[in-house]
Design an enzyme around this catalytic site. Structure first.
Site, mmCIF file in Angstrom:
data_model
loop_
_atom_site.group_PDB
_atom_site.id
_atom_site.type_symbol
_atom_site.label_atom_id
_atom_site.label_comp_id
_atom_site.label_asym_id
_atom_site.label_seq_id
_atom_site.Cartn_x
_atom_site.Cartn_y
_atom_site.Cartn_z
ATOM 1 N N CYS A 37 0.824 -1.209 0.000
ATOM 2 C CA CYS A 37 0.000 0.000 0.000
ATOM 3 C C CYS A 37 0.860 1.262 0.000
ATOM 4 C CB CYS A 37 -0.923 0.025 1.204
ATOM 5 S SG CYS A 37 -2.018 -1.382 1.276
ATOM 6 N N CYS A 106 -2.895 8.957 5.937
ATOM 7 C CA CYS A 106 -1.620 8.951 6.674
ATOM 8 C C CYS A 106 -1.880 9.197 8.166
ATOM 9 C CB CYS A 106 -0.683 10.031 6.150
ATOM 10 S SG CYS A 106 -0.219 9.806 4.418
#
Lengths: 134, 407
Positions: A37, A106
């Protein structure tokens, strides 16, 4: 993509990069994400006898925003109790770093890393108590 | 020589206009502003003459026998659309099958996808681990319904040069038309529409030191005579293939750029290839766990696509922000998907996320190459110090054995 000044600051001068002894009983380790990812975060906390987080370290494979999110998380963790650590939310990280929508994941990863490190620490403590009783 | 920052190493994306090209273009904006279609006065004749010279120059670069085989367009996206849709529409009574590859530019892939919606059938050929198409796969895919094969001359991401001559021998033998998107490869690698048996070929000016907004499509006129259905209606310019007032300054620029490429290309490519090889070898000497993406030898002289394992591409680009390059990392693309080209080659998403593409060019200096080499080395080392993956690998952990939580 333009980065916020805070992301650039954490990226260029990352706080608390490093490794704590993951075997130690007072260290909790969280490893989240996946290489496929494009981001993996490892976040570690070292909890003192007073129950406060006395040290926090990270290593991150990921983009600048992922690095900044984990760097900021370690800064915030230091001095907090384990319970307080769990109140850190991804939205707080995203807001502090002015992350754009495509980079919100994030901050989510950083929250996951905190939770995972705390869970690992709690599991170690529970095991130690169980061993002491046994 | 002092280095000027930022350093441009993204020549696959676009190139600056060569000053010699600009000089030749400028009069056509002002005193020589005529419409090339104005047949009855001097302004038109001057423009028409300039377009005619440009047509000859582009034909010469491609190896076309007849300048009338060159159709000027707005760029390679239009050329690819015109070639594929134009052939599909004109030859629809002959067949409805098109063969292309998984690693074409989106201007080809998305054009093919649109045709699929209209009832055409498209075969997307796979490539090997170097991004190379097997000509025998083309042969096997051809059916009696096949009207067109479209394979790029060289790939824009990984620089792999396709065996177009071998494919051309097959398509000619089977009576199928061959289109090639030569945007990246033209002038960089050997190419000739006659010896390669290419029937249609797309090029653009801005990848070879000409201006943006102008390109060309080669359409073969004999053996066989290729017909396309125009995709834009209007004044019937460009021999009825592409209506629209000619972009005379742009076409003049494309012509001059093509001529410079034809005359100076081989010496220039030698020089750039040395710089590219120096960058590759220098990085491999200084860093462990690097991987060259694309073919080791059959590649564009100015292309370097390399993965630095355990370092994320966007973070690395941020660290070398004085250097303009690009990455196969998902994080740099609008779609958040890693490069489909690297994916088609079987490169794992982890290494795709770790890839950088450097494109060197006419104005790249040796000093710039040395600077980039040292900078990238230092930043990869720094980011690996911060990478949990690099630490785990150094401890002897097999990353494939770890249960990752995909998110």
């Amino acid at each position: 993509m333009a980065y916020s000044e805070k992301v650039l600051d954490h990226y260029e001068n990352p706080r608390n990069v490093g490794t704590l002894d993951k075997e130690s009983e007072d260290v909790g380790t969280g490893l989240v994400g996946a290489p496929a990812c494009g981001d993996v975060m490892r976040l570690q906390i070292k909890v003192g006898d007073d129950g406060l987080i006395e040290d926090a370290k990270f290593k991150t494979f990921g983009c600048g925003s992922a690095i900044a999110s984990s760097s900021l998380a370690t800064e915030w963790l230091k001095g907090k109790s384990v319970d307080e650590a769990e109140t850190i939310k991804n939205s707080m990280i995203a807001e502090e770093l002015n992350l754009p929508p495509v980079k919100i994941h994030c901050s989510v990863l950083a929250e996951d890393a905190i939770k995972s490190a705390v869970a690992d620490y709690r599991a170690k403590q529970a095991a130690r108590r169980a061993a002491a009783k046994g | 020589m002092a280095i000027k920052f930022p350093i441009y190493m993204d020549y696959h994306a676009t190139t600056p206009v060569d000053p010699r090209v600009l000089d030749e273009m400028l009069p056509y904006f002002t005193e020589k502003f005529g419409n090339a279609a104005s047949r009855n006065h001097a302004f038109g004749w001057v423009a028409e003459e300039a377009v005619s010279i440009a047509r000859e120059r582009v034909a010469a670069l491609l190896g076309a026998k007849n300048p009338k085989e060159i159709v000027f367009t707005s760029g390679a996206t239009e050329s690819n659309n015109l070639a594929i849709k134009g052939v599909a529409e004109f030859y629809k009574d002959k067949g409805n099958h098109i063969i292309t590859t998984k690693i074409e530019h989106k201007a080809v892939l998305d054009t093919c996808k649109r045709l699929e919606k209209q009832g055409y059938e498209v075969t997307y050929l796979s490539v090997d681990e170097h991004g190379m198409v097997d000509p025998e796969d083309v042969r096997r895919a051809i059916t009696d319904k096949t009207i067109l094969v479209s394979v790029m001359l060289a790939n824009n991401e990984i620089g792999t040069v396709q065996p177009i001559a071998e494919i051309g021998a097959i398509t000619r033998e089977r009576g199928v038309l061959l289109h090639t998107d030569a945007v990246q490869g033209i002038g960089k690698v050997p190419f000739d529409v006659e010896t390669f048996n290419v029937d249609l070929c797309s090029v653009t000016a801005h990848k070879m030191y000409g201006p943006k907004g102008v390109g060309a499509l080669y359409v073969r006129r004999s053996k066989p005579r290729v017909r396309i259905t125009a995709q834009m209606d209007g004044g019937g310019h460009e021999f009825g293939n592409r209506s629209g007032t000619l972009n005379v300054p742009g076409i003049v620029g494309l012509g001059r750029a093509a001529e410079i490429m034809r005359l100076e290309g081989s010496a220039e490519n030698e020089r750039i290839k040395k710089q590219r090889d120096r960058l590759l070898q220098g990085l491999q000497e200084r860093l462990d766990e690097t991987k060259l993406n694309g073919h080791p030898t059959q590649r564009l002289p100015h292309n370097l696509n390399i993965s630095f394992a355990y370092v994320e591409g966007e973070a690395l680009m941020m660290a070398i922000k004085d250097v303009a390059c690009s990455s196969g990392s998902a994080c740099t693309s609008a779609s958040l998907e890693p490069s489909y080209v690297l994916h088609a080659m079987g490169i794992g998403d982890d290494l795709a996320h770790s890839s950088l593409r450097f494109g060197l060019g006419r104005f790249t200096t040796d000093e710039e190459v040395e600077y980039v080499l040292e900078l990238v080395t230092a930043k990869v080392k720094k980011l690996r110090e911060m990478s949990p993956l690099y630490e785990m690998v150094k401890e002897g952990i097999d990353l494939n054995s770890v249960q990752w939580a995909a998110h």
